[in-house]
Design a protein around this motif. Sequence first.
Motif, mmCIF file in Angstrom:
data_model
loop_
_atom_site.group_PDB
_atom_site.id
_atom_site.type_symbol
_atom_site.label_atom_id
_atom_site.label_comp_id
_atom_site.label_asym_id
_atom_site.label_seq_id
_atom_site.Cartn_x
_atom_site.Cartn_y
_atom_site.Cartn_z
ATOM 1 N N ILE A 86 1.196 -1.187 0.308
ATOM 2 C CA ILE A 86 0.323 0.289 -0.271
ATOM 3 C C ILE A 86 1.333 1.373 -0.220
ATOM 4 O O ILE A 86 1.430 1.337 0.719
ATOM 5 C CB ILE A 86 -0.800 -0.395 1.127
ATOM 6 N N VAL A 87 1.052 2.066 -1.093
ATOM 7 C CA VAL A 87 1.224 3.516 -0.777
ATOM 8 C C VAL A 87 1.007 4.229 -1.503
ATOM 9 O O VAL A 87 -0.247 4.389 -1.618
ATOM 10 C CB VAL A 87 2.574 3.180 -2.984
ATOM 11 N N ARG A 88 1.208 4.885 -0.150
ATOM 12 C CA ARG A 88 0.489 6.197 0.009
ATOM 13 C C ARG A 88 1.498 7.414 -0.530
ATOM 14 O O ARG A 88 2.197 7.674 -0.345
ATOM 15 C CB ARG A 88 0.312 6.082 1.258
ATOM 16 N N ASP A 89 0.512 8.063 -1.235
ATOM 17 C CA ASP A 89 1.101 9.217 -2.433
ATOM 18 C C ASP A 89 1.378 10.278 -1.784
ATOM 19 O O ASP A 89 0.750 10.055 0.125
ATOM 20 C CB ASP A 89 0.705 9.080 -3.529
ATOM 21 N N ASN A 90 1.825 11.869 -2.080
ATOM 22 C CA ASN A 90 2.039 12.896 -0.797
ATOM 23 C C ASN A 90 0.560 13.298 -0.429
ATOM 24 O O ASN A 90 0.820 14.061 0.298
ATOM 25 C CB ASN A 90 2.680 13.705 -1.638
ATOM 26 N N ALA A 91 -0.596 12.840 -0.563
ATOM 27 C CA ALA A 91 -2.527 13.297 -1.208
ATOM 28 C C ALA A 91 -2.796 12.304 0.218
ATOM 29 O O ALA A 91 -3.697 12.341 0.813
ATOM 30 C CB ALA A 91 -2.978 13.661 -1.811
ATOM 31 N N ASN A 92 -1.639 11.289 0.795
ATOM 32 C CA ASN A 92 -2.280 9.442 1.587
ATOM 33 C C ASN A 92 -2.658 9.081 0.594
ATOM 34 O O ASN A 92 -4.558 8.548 1.233
ATOM 35 C CB ASN A 92 -2.643 10.349 2.794
ATOM 36 N N VAL A 93 -2.968 9.547 -0.064
ATOM 37 C CA VAL A 93 -4.344 8.155 -1.413
ATOM 38 C C VAL A 93 -3.608 6.683 -1.522
ATOM 39 O O VAL A 93 -1.878 6.889 -1.724
ATOM 40 C CB VAL A 93 -4.332 9.121 -2.497
ATOM 41 N N PRO A 94 -4.043 6.154 -0.798
ATOM 42 C CA PRO A 94 -3.443 4.486 -0.935
ATOM 43 C C PRO A 94 -3.309 4.042 -2.559
ATOM 44 O O PRO A 94 -4.566 3.969 -3.142
ATOM 45 C CB PRO A 94 -4.561 3.477 -0.069
ATOM 46 N N HIS A 95 -2.417 3.576 -2.503
ATOM 47 C CA HIS A 95 -2.510 2.540 -4.073
ATOM 48 C C HIS A 95 -1.775 1.439 -3.692
ATOM 49 O O HIS A 95 -1.006 1.022 -3.107
ATOM 50 C CB HIS A 95 -1.528 3.434 -4.943
ATOM 51 N N ILE A 96 -2.878 0.690 -4.155
ATOM 52 C CA ILE A 96 -2.773 -1.411 -3.338
ATOM 53 C C ILE A 96 -2.548 -1.655 -4.978
ATOM 54 O O ILE A 96 -2.995 -1.714 -5.484
ATOM 55 C CB ILE A 96 -3.905 -1.576 -2.849
ATOM 56 N N PHE A 97 -1.308 -2.281 -4.537
ATOM 57 C CA PHE A 97 -0.394 -3.442 -5.460
ATOM 58 C C PHE A 97 -0.618 -4.529 -4.794
ATOM 59 O O PHE A 97 -0.147 -5.036 -3.931
ATOM 60 C CB PHE A 97 0.746 -2.803 -5.829
ATOM 61 N N GLY A 98 -1.157 -6.299 -5.910
ATOM 62 C CA GLY A 98 -0.613 -7.104 -5.337
ATOM 63 C C GLY A 98 0.972 -7.240 -6.145
ATOM 64 O O GLY A 98 1.219 -6.977 -6.567
#
Length: 825
Positions: free
Chosen positions: A52-64
């Motif tokens: 779970i990568v949190r970008d600089n706006a704290n939006v989670p980008h979820i990768f398997g």
Amino acid sequence: MGHLFRWLLRLSAGLILLSVLAIALVYYLASQSLPDYDKELALPGLSSPVEIVRDNANVPHIFGSFGASDEDVYFGLGYAHAQDRLWQMTVMRRTAQGRLSEIFGTRTLETDTYLRRLDIYRLAQQSVAVQSPEAMAALNAYAAGVNARLLEINEDALGRGAPEMFLFNMPVAPWQPADSIAIMKLMALQLSGHMKEEILRARTSLALNDATRIKDILPDAPGKGLTALPEYAALVPGVRQSALAAPAEESKLLFPVAPRGLAGASNAWAAASGRSAAGGTLLANDPHLQLSAPGVWYLARLELGSGGVIGGTIPGIPAVITGRSDALGWGITSSYLDDQDLFVERLNPENTQEYLGIDGYKKFISRPSIIKIKDEAPVTLTLRWTDNGPVLPGSMFKLAEITPPGHVVSLSWTVLSPKDTSMSAAISLMRTTTVQDAIIAGEDFVAPSQNLTLADQNTIALKTVGAFPVRDAAHQSKGRMPSQGWRPENRWQGRAPYADNPEFISPAGGILGNTNNKILDRPFPNHVSFDWGDTQRIHRWQKLMQNREVHTRDSFIEAQLDTVSYTARTLLPLIGADLWFTGEAAPAGTRERQRQIALTLLSGWNGEMNEHLPEPLIYAAWLRALQTRLITDELGPVAKSFRHVEPLFIERVYRDVDGAAAWCNVRHSAPQENCTEMARLALDDALIWIEERYGDALESLRWGDAHQAAQDHPVLGEVPVLRYFVNIRQSTSGSGNTLQRGKSSGRDPDPFQNIHSAGYRGVYDFADPDSSVFIVSTGQSGHPLSRYYDDMAQLWRRGEYIPMSLDENLARAAAVGITRITPRQ
């Protein structure tokens, strides 16, 4: 004396020290639940690692991981939702279950009573069995992610997961697939308003001395006329007009039914590639819901096997509700489909456990339901259902006023289906890549009904999704007022074929959109609705779209943020026709002088509802005072139900459409009043109200002082001291009739407070998808101590956005944290 002073000094120092320690302890306990976004951990419920990568706006980008299934990504979304919005999720679940009073006591008893009577949660449990295999996999994996976070909270003593949990002893049960379906049904509850419209139309019909005037105060949207309806008293003989004196309805804690005029609203529009400057399709969407802190929306990106999707999710639901992939964008607006009908059911006078059906008296389907109440004895309800739906008590929504003796009222509603596949449709929609496939996926939507605006690389479309009830052409009230439940012509006759739902694909002009306006004019019973959510914003939207031959992402943003009121531009010349630049010179400080100043300001105003201007406040107060003067005499106590100005009503009166100017005469006074006099008196009313509230310097007024966005915590928002930490208040532009919509409360003492607005905005350009932008009205976190609790609020207020990219490298470049979760054996 010195001895006493020393002891007082020591006591004061001790109290200060204790206060500091108490504050430090509270802060420590509350901060324990602040999520750590940068960590590695092992949790059960996964088949492969998830990042779970949190970008600089704290939006989670979820990768398997490579070769991982989509279920692992849904697990990551459940975990992220529970990290940031656990309190919100659990409160929504308890609301749907009708179990709030276990925590909040009698304050939420009416909320629990209503939800129990609708049986929302049991219907959600039954609907689990009809979900598609893909949806069930997503629901189970999402629940596993939520529960993994709960396990982590318990194992690592993470402050019960949210600071509110320390104030309210709320045990959190494991998440279940039915919980997510129940929350989707709960959203339908907030978006539906036809039941209240039926009740108000019936009450208004009973209150009016001249029932033909109902078409003025509750006007139909412009278009083909409607054949006259009978008076409500003729539909339901025996109802008592004398009952129309109930007190004004008060707001209730966590009650999920929106007040009249505050059901779902939204804007969405799309442009084909031929109308786009960059040659790609464009799509903009901003759904409108009641404001709160935290907001309803939560931004997320899911990297599924079919590709990445990003946009607005609702905590508790494992789907991107509005957003885009690389190939397709989708937006939602409330369709205003008439999906609710009330029925008056006749009780058997010899056995009140029976009601009159089509073939005679039959027993209610009934069962007991116990509501546990904190610090009080439990309450046992008897839930009753007829063939038409659940029976509602007369104490709710003023139903007693329109129910004759010996009768009860039941509700038919599409959301009360035990075979609701809307969740399957939402999961399927994310995997589609073309407009046509998205339309096919939409067939499984049941409730809430929405207009789905779509854009792929080549095509734009609008399709209404959701179950359309089939009504008989001979229906007594055409579904506009409660009708007799034992008559077969009044009952629903199934669901219309999905192909009959309105559909617009690749329009010739290359642009389509919806502002909750009337989208077509089919005669009853094949219509969509008689009551629509907008008759005003659509005019401004048409002008902005037609002013340009081609559009860009920025022109779509400009339209989303437009604050010019078509309503003000239309109504002010009407109501002030005989007041502009008239009257003799008046000395300063007199009422006449104030009126002249106000009229001079308004005469030079362009209708822009800008937060920094005085004219919007003068205009809004004038219109509100005018409608109050026009209707109070005719409607009596029922007038209090009309909290918002109805522009079509004012226009009908001042154009004297079908004799509507009769509203200007006060029936109970001897003189014959006219509409000019009413406008002048109402302006004086408005100026007196403004002076008492904001002072008499009209040129110094600010609309934003009255039109503050009230993003309040639903539970702690009224608690002294705490409310200053959990509520988000800010001056805003716009109004209920501008494209940048900010619907006012209509309630004293702050009638112009902005409480219903665009909690999410997104604009997608498929010529360059990674240039797409979005914003939510508060922040990602529901934790008041988090810097992400309100970090987007000022951006939202100023009309700014953040990038919305599916580029993994961009997400990682400025990540505020990366969470790596591996399977725990």
